[in-house]
Design a protein around this motif. Structure first.
Motif, PDB file in Angstrom:
ATOM      1  N   ASN B  14       0.801  -1.221   0.000  1.00 54.18           N
ATOM      2  CA  ASN B  14       0.000   0.000   0.000  1.00 54.18           C
ATOM      3  C   ASN B  14       0.836   1.275   0.000  1.00 54.18           C
ATOM      4  N   ILE B  15       1.883   1.271   0.794  1.00 53.75           N
ATOM      5  CA  ILE B  15       2.754   2.442   0.838  1.00 53.75           C
ATOM      6  C   ILE B  15       3.990   2.187  -0.022  1.00 53.75           C
ATOM      7  N   ALA B  16       4.569   0.991   0.113  1.00 52.34           N
ATOM      8  CA  ALA B  16       5.860   0.699  -0.530  1.00 52.34           C
ATOM      9  C   ALA B  16       5.786   0.786  -2.055  1.00 52.34           C
ATOM     10  N   ALA B  68       2.839   5.830   8.684  1.00 50.41           N
ATOM     11  CA  ALA B  68       2.017   4.712   8.213  1.00 50.41           C
ATOM     12  C   ALA B  68       0.712   5.255   7.653  1.00 50.41           C
ATOM     13  N   CYS B  69      -0.393   4.748   8.194  1.00 53.72           N
ATOM     14  CA  CYS B  69      -1.709   5.105   7.668  1.00 53.72           C
ATOM     15  C   CYS B  69      -2.297   6.289   8.442  1.00 53.72           C
ATOM     16  N   SER B  70      -3.595   6.498   8.219  1.00 51.48           N
ATOM     17  CA  SER B  70      -4.277   7.583   8.930  1.00 51.48           C
ATOM     18  C   SER B  70      -4.354   7.274  10.418  1.00 51.48           C
ATOM     19  N   PRO B  71      -4.182   8.297  11.258  1.00 51.24           N
ATOM     20  CA  PRO B  71      -4.331   8.055  12.699  1.00 51.24           C
ATOM     21  C   PRO B  71      -5.721   7.556  13.063  1.00 51.24           C
ATOM     22  N   GLN B  72      -6.694   7.806  12.172  1.00 51.88           N
ATOM     23  CA  GLN B  72      -8.040   7.253  12.377  1.00 51.88           C
ATOM     24  C   GLN B  72      -7.991   5.740  12.559  1.00 51.88           C
ATOM     25  N   MET B  73      -7.041   5.092  11.857  1.00 53.05           N
ATOM     26  CA  MET B  73      -7.000   3.639  11.881  1.00 53.05           C
ATOM     27  C   MET B  73      -6.176   3.111  13.052  1.00 53.05           C
ATOM     28  N   HIS B  74      -4.904   3.440  13.087  1.00 51.77           N
ATOM     29  CA  HIS B  74      -4.017   2.723  13.996  1.00 51.77           C
ATOM     30  C   HIS B  74      -3.392   3.570  15.099  1.00 51.77           C
ATOM     31  N   GLU B  75      -3.814   4.817  15.248  1.00 55.71           N
ATOM     32  CA  GLU B  75      -3.217   5.602  16.333  1.00 55.71           C
ATOM     33  C   GLU B  75      -3.390   4.911  17.693  1.00 55.71           C
ATOM     34  N   PRO B  76      -4.594   4.379  17.974  1.00 57.70           N
ATOM     35  CA  PRO B  76      -4.731   3.674  19.264  1.00 57.70           C
ATOM     36  C   PRO B  76      -3.753   2.501  19.398  1.00 57.70           C
ATOM     37  N   THR B  77      -3.518   1.771  18.291  1.00 54.09           N
ATOM     38  CA  THR B  77      -2.582   0.638  18.324  1.00 54.09           C
ATOM     39  C   THR B  77      -1.195   1.100  18.749  1.00 54.09           C
ATOM     40  N   CYS B  92       3.567   9.896  21.074  1.00 52.97           N
ATOM     41  CA  CYS B  92       3.578   9.157  19.804  1.00 52.97           C
ATOM     42  C   CYS B  92       2.756   9.931  18.787  1.00 52.97           C
ATOM     43  N   GLU B  93       3.318  10.187  17.619  1.00 55.76           N
ATOM     44  CA  GLU B  93       2.592  10.865  16.548  1.00 55.76           C
ATOM     45  C   GLU B  93       2.639  10.005  15.298  1.00 55.76           C
ATOM     46  N   MET B  94       1.622  10.174  14.460  1.00 60.41           N
ATOM     47  CA  MET B  94       1.638   9.445  13.191  1.00 60.41           C
ATOM     48  C   MET B  94       1.808  10.416  12.029  1.00 60.41           C
ATOM     49  N   ALA B  95       2.660  10.016  11.070  1.00 64.85           N
ATOM     50  CA  ALA B  95       2.749  10.747   9.806  1.00 64.85           C
ATOM     51  C   ALA B  95       1.974   9.908   8.796  1.00 64.85           C
ATOM     52  N   ASN B  96       0.954  10.468   8.210  1.00 60.97           N
ATOM     53  CA  ASN B  96       0.108   9.695   7.313  1.00 60.97           C
ATOM     54  C   ASN B  96       0.712   9.679   5.913  1.00 60.97           C
ATOM     55  N   ILE B  97       1.494   8.620   5.628  1.00 60.23           N
ATOM     56  CA  ILE B  97       2.115   8.532   4.289  1.00 60.23           C
ATOM     57  C   ILE B  97       1.339   7.554   3.394  1.00 60.23           C
ATOM     58  N   ARG B  98       0.157   7.174   3.831  1.00 63.95           N
ATOM     59  CA  ARG B  98      -0.673   6.311   2.985  1.00 63.95           C
ATOM     60  C   ARG B  98      -1.803   7.154   2.362  1.00 63.95           C
ATOM     61  N   GLU B  99      -2.846   7.475   3.125  1.00 63.32           N
ATOM     62  CA  GLU B  99      -3.949   8.261   2.579  1.00 63.32           C
ATOM     63  C   GLU B  99      -3.475   9.611   2.034  1.00 63.32           C
ATOM     64  N   HIS B 100      -2.542  10.243   2.730  1.00 63.59           N
ATOM     65  CA  HIS B 100      -2.083  11.571   2.320  1.00 63.59           C
ATOM     66  C   HIS B 100      -0.941  11.496   1.306  1.00 63.59           C
ATOM     67  N   CYS B 101      -0.492  10.307   0.952  1.00 58.93           N
ATOM     68  CA  CYS B 101       0.697  10.254   0.098  1.00 58.93           C
ATOM     69  C   CYS B 101       0.607   9.120  -0.925  1.00 58.93           C
ATOM     70  N   SER B 102       0.894   7.890  -0.505  1.00 56.72           N
ATOM     71  CA  SER B 102       1.050   6.825  -1.510  1.00 56.72           C
ATOM     72  C   SER B 102      -0.244   6.572  -2.290  1.00 56.72           C
ATOM     73  N   TRP B 103      -1.356   6.642  -1.630  1.00 56.61           N
ATOM     74  CA  TRP B 103      -2.620   6.340  -2.319  1.00 56.61           C
ATOM     75  C   TRP B 103      -3.023   7.417  -3.318  1.00 56.61           C
ATOM     76  N   VAL B 104      -2.524   8.615  -3.128  1.00 57.81           N
ATOM     77  CA  VAL B 104      -3.032   9.702  -3.986  1.00 57.81           C
ATOM     78  C   VAL B 104      -2.005  10.206  -4.993  1.00 57.81           C
ATOM     79  N   HIS B 105      -0.812   9.612  -5.012  1.00 60.96           N
ATOM     80  CA  HIS B 105       0.194  10.103  -5.948  1.00 60.96           C
ATOM     81  C   HIS B 105       0.587   9.044  -6.975  1.00 60.96           C
ATOM     82  N   LEU B 110       8.530  11.904  -6.361  1.00 60.31           N
ATOM     83  CA  LEU B 110       7.895  13.016  -5.648  1.00 60.31           C
ATOM     84  C   LEU B 110       7.188  12.532  -4.387  1.00 60.31           C
ATOM     85  N   ALA B 111       6.541  11.357  -4.507  1.00 59.12           N
ATOM     86  CA  ALA B 111       5.826  10.817  -3.344  1.00 59.12           C
ATOM     87  C   ALA B 111       6.803  10.509  -2.217  1.00 59.12           C
ATOM     88  N   THR B 112       7.973  10.011  -2.579  1.00 66.44           N
ATOM     89  CA  THR B 112       8.982   9.693  -1.565  1.00 66.44           C
ATOM     90  C   THR B 112       9.454  10.967  -0.861  1.00 66.44           C
TER      91      THR B 112
END
Lengths: 279, 668
Positions: B14-16, B68-77, B92-105, B110-112
């Motif tokens: 998904n991200i890779a 990783a993904c959106s904090p909506q999903m796994h922030e509690p994890t 602990c903070e999450m950088a959303n590199i899936r919904e905000h990055c890999s999925w939309v580019h 550039l995505a990297t």
């Protein structure tokens, strides 16, 4: 008219209804006046009223040095009263805590300031006592003629204009100090943890300050023009303030300074407000 | 210097696929303050979480960024993992590199770069993070259920059975809702009232349930565990404690020609009335808009005939205040209007079906009343115009449903089944009659549903015609239904004595207003929104508020009852502890710089901010400021944006943190 104002001031001070009368006295030079704070009935003869009474005295209502004196009466032109109205809306003063000595006004300055020909409050809308003959409000005026004219320029021309104008700013903050709406005890421009606004007076920092100030006045500025009058480098500040006022009027049908009960548009919402911009 | 760990997730492909995760880890390892940066295939997996825990111990980390993904999903994890590693969860903070990055580019390079930027921003933020601790609030173990239809009844009974108090509010004079109006229920054909009324009686008898009928929720304040509710008890004009429901008043009431709402206008009621014989409570109310006493100050017969002196014309609306910990909303449905006047201007109605003009064109609920033994015809099928028994009845499906041009785009779900039921019951009562059904598809997905429809077609001889009806016109005493039969590719005309329109299910007419009042969301069609369509189907996005029944989407009785049970179990879960833990992401006021402009107070959607007086030792007022109620604040941040002097900070998103993020973005 001034005799009546002095008489009223004397009466208010003598009876103890107010502790201070905020008004104008003659300045040190001809054709000037300055604010005066009369606390004794014996001093009311210092008060004057003439076409050089430029200052918007509303800005003193919330200042600790003045408010600590006790309940004030204030000599106010129609445009100054608009500022008092906004201060009441924003809970900086209570209506019952101020006696408004409204004066009718046909314009200040010689020639009159640019705000005067487009003024629709020659007779103040709100007052406790009125001095001078009532003047019916003008109706067929376009308050934004100069804004409309300016908007005809291309974005590049406007950018060039403002870059030139704002490059003159020396960050003296006179505009803020004179503004009746700038009542924050610590201005965001003075906060440095973090330093949101650059303090140096290069053009970028000047843009930053002046834009923030314009936004903070959107929907609140009553166009008393004091900022423009006191600016030592003559930046046409009211042009940007009134550009925002024009938008507020067009979008929300709202002009600040006319109704103490009106909810300010930027801090008012209804659950049913359209949300077309959220997709 | 901070010691921050960065953990970059591949999320499988998904991200890779679009982001060079190894490079993200390598580049962010060079950032000042980053002690360790690694990438892994599934960071949310057990080994992935263990990597974080071990790294915290090994590198003595004081902050963690999971890219990783959106904090909506796994922030509690990840917060939980960080706690197990020995850190405060809010470090602990999450950088959303899936919904905000890999999925939309689409450009990997550039995505990297963007992924690296997103991580860098979060590294800067987490360096400014502070330890935060959950806020504990008490729970009032009493529930409010809004709506006394089958869903509300079931939820109330289940919560009460769990040992908790329930306040049940119903707008009509009796509970029972739409189910009380139905004749028999598919697919078993058991009598609707026979299975419903025992539940209604149970509600009445249960000492843990306080029932307010002829009442509406006026105002809801507070928050999960601590709602404060104002209920308007409309004046019944009858003293419930005195009334024994003998019926003398409504039998003697001279106003006998008021169209009965319960009978969908096919029958009549009096001005003082109970909607139906099995009503709970069996206390009548006076309809003040129709009663001669109130309109002309004449009559007064009910007062005279009441031997118990239970009539009180001077009764006034009463506001009842209750405190509850949870709210179940079960406000049910209305039917799509088939008349010319439409509540929604997008809808054009079905003027060609002449519902307004021909009395023998009726809707589904009206046919239920004709079928019902307690209905205006005592269960005999008689058409409204002349009272004759119809020998030919046409049922039209999808009137309003699945029709974005004229009505609604969704499927109303229950109509296919109730049409089969209607046609079958009609045939059972009128043996020589012929039922016809015009339909688009037959949607009979449910236990024993398909078999039920087959039975209607095969055993009861219902004629199903696949196609739409274009118009209905009158010819003598009969109606001519003109439509298409798309299976034989021909036009058909059916002469009918009665036409029944299966009109769409729409949310209750006041649903939107109620949602606004309580503070939860509605979807585009006005049905209440669940928090997650699959995983949280009975919760709303507002904590402590749950949904049951057709207010959330069209539902049949078993689905409504199941959801009500689920909502009740969620309520009991909430009530299972004495205190709730709330997220500490709330606003606070810097009283030193606050100038009391009250912007925050005006913009707060939760009324969580109030005025506060600051006084000196002698009690003299020094200044007024704003104050945030920790229990009410939900951390939306509206006040922060509205404060001109930046005197409000949101924990976890304070100025220093946001400024660090912006600066990091600018310095990339």
């Amino acid at each position: 008219m001034i005799e009546q104002i002095r008489e009223k001031a004397k009466e208010l001070l003598a009876s103890g209804e107010v502790k201070v009368v905020i008004g104008y006295e003659n300045g040190g030079l001809p054709e000037t006046t300055r604010p005066v704070f009369i606390t004794s009935p014996d001093e009311v003869d210092r008060l004057v009223w003439n076409k050089y009474c430029y200052a918007n005295l509303a800005t003193f209502l919330w200042r600790k040095e003045v408010s600590s004196l006790g309940k004030p009466a204030i000599v106010a032109k129609g445009c100054d009263v608009k500022a008092i109205v906004v201060l009441i809306q924003e809970s900086q003063i209570k209506r019952e805590d101020v006696v408004i000595l409204g004066v009718t006004c046909t314009g200040v300055g010689d020639p009159p300031l640019s705000k005067c020909p487009i003024c629709d409050v020659n007779t103040p809308r709100e007052y406790d006592c009125l001095f001078g003959e009532e003047i019916p409000p003008k109706t067929d005026i376009n308050k934004f003629a100069d804004v409309d004219e300016f908007e005809k320029k291309s974005p590049e021309e406007r950018w060039e204009f403002w870059e030139e104008q704002l490059s003159k700013c020396v960050k003296c903050y006179a505009c803020r100090q004179v503004c009746p709406m700038c009542y924050c005890e610590i201005c965001i421009a003075d906060k440095n943890q973090p330093q949101w606004i650059e303090t140096s007076s290069h053009t970028r920092g000047n843009y930053h300050w002046n834009l923030v100030r314009a936004w903070h006045l959107a929907g609140r500025c009553v166009d008393c023009l004091e900022c423009e009058r006191v600016c030592p480098v003559d930046i046409p500040l009211s042009l940007v303030n009134r550009r925002l006022a024009k938008s507020v009027k067009a979008r929300f049908g709202y002009e600040p300074g006319y109704d103490t009960e009106a909810p300010p548009p930027f801090t008012d919402f209804k659950p049913q407000d359209p949300e077309e911009f959220i997709k | 210097m901070s010691r921050i760990g960065v953990f970059v997730c591949h999320c499988g492909e998904n991200i890779a696929r679009m982001v060079d995760v190894t490079r993200v880890a390598e580049e962010t390892a060079k950032l000042p303050g980053v002690a360790v940066s690694v990438d892994y295939r599934y960071m949310c997996s057990d080994p992935g979480q263990n990597m974080i825990k071990e790294a915290i111990r090994e590198h003595k980390l004081d902050g963690v960024v999971v890219a990783a993904c959106s904090p909506q999903m796994h922030e509690p994890t990840f917060r939980a993992a960080v706690v197990e590693g020995g850190l405060n969860p809010y470090l602990c903070e999450m950088a959303n590199i899936r919904e905000h990055c890999s999925w939309v580019h689409t450009d990997k390079e550039l995505a990297t770069q963007k992924a690296i930027d997103l991580v860098r921003i979060m590294v800067e933020k987490v360096g400014k993070n502070q330890e935060l601790f959950p806020i504990k609030v008490p729970v009032t173990k009493r529930a409010l259920v809004i709506g006394g239809g089958i869903a509300g009844i079931q939820a109330a009974l289940d919560i009460a059975s769990g040992g908790h108090e329930v306040v049940l509010v119903e707008r009509e004079p009796s509970i029972g809702g739409n189910m009380a109006r139905l004749s028999e229920t598919f697919p078993t054909l058991d009598c609707s009232q026979c299975i419903l009324t025992p539940r209604m009686v149970e509600v009445d008898r249960d000492p843990r349930i306080t029932l307010y009928t002829y009442a509406e929720v006026e105002e809801v304040g507070g928050f999960v565990g601590n709602f404060k509710v104002k209920i308007r008890q409309k004046a019944k004009s009858v003293i419930a404690d005195l009334c024994n429901g003998c019926g003398d008043c409504w039998n003697k009431c001279p106003q006998k020609k008021i169209p009965s709402e319960f009978d969908a206008g096919l029958g009549y009621r009096t001005a003082i009335y109970v909607p139906f014989p099995q009503a709970v409570p069996n206390t009548p109310v006076i309809d003040r808009e129709r009663c001669t006493k109130f309109l002309k100050d004449k009559c007064g017969i009910c007062e005279k005939v009441c031997t118990l002196n239970a009539i009180d014309y001077t009764m006034e609306d009463e506001i009842i205040e209750v405190e509850v910990g949870a709210i179940v909303v079960a406000t049910g449905y209305d039917l799509f209007s088939v008349g010319k006047d439409q509540p929604n201007e997008q809808w054009t109605g079905y003027g060609e079906y002449n519902y307004d003009a021909y009395p023998d064109v009726i809707d589904g609920i009206q046919f239920e009343r004709l079928l019902s033994a307690s209905g205006p015809t005592q269960g005999e099928i008689r058409r409204p115009s002349d009272g004759k028994e119809p020998k030919s009845v046409v049922f039209i499906a999808c009137v309003g449903s699945r029709d974005p041009e004229k009505g609604l785009e969704y499927c109303s779900k229950i109509c296919c089944m109730y049409i089969a039921k209607h046609a079958m019951l009609y045939k059972h009562k009128v043996h020589d009659g012929q039922p016809y059904v015009f339909y688009m598809d037959i949607r009979a997905g449910g236990k024993n549903y398909e078999e039920f429809v087959r039975r209607a077609i095969e055993e009861d001889g219902v004629l199903y015609i696949r196609g739409r009806v274009s118009k209905i016109y009158k010819d003598g005493e009969q109606l001519v239904v003109v439509g298409a039969d798309t299976l034989s590719d021909s036009q058909v005309q059916v002469r009918a004595d009665l036409v029944v329109l299966a009109t769409a299910i729409v949310p209750h007419r006041d649903a939107y207003e109620l949602a606004q009042k309580i503070g939860f969301g509605c979807g585009s069609q006005g049905f209440f929104s669940e928090a997650h369509p699959k995983l949280r189907p009975v919760e709303t996005n507002t904590a402590g508020i749950y949904l049951a029944g057709a207010c959330q989407a069209p539902k049949d009785i078993p689905d409504a009852v199941a959801q009500a049970g689920a909502a009740a179990s969620k309520v009991q879960l909430l009530f299972s502890s004495d205190e709730l833990e709330r997220e500490p992401i709330i606003a606070s006021v810097n009283e030193a710089t606050c100038v009391h402009c009250r912007n925050c107070i005006r913009v707060c959607p939760y009324s969580a901010i109030t005025d506060k007086e600051i006084k000196d030792k002698k009690g003299n007022l020094i200044k007024m400021v704003a104050e945030v109620n920790e229990g009410l604040c939900l951390g939306c941040g509206a006040c922060v944006a509205a404060c001109p002097s930046k005197s409000i900070q949101l924990a976890g998103f304070n100025d220093e943190q946001v400024f660090a993020e912006i600066t990091a973005l600018g310095s990339g």
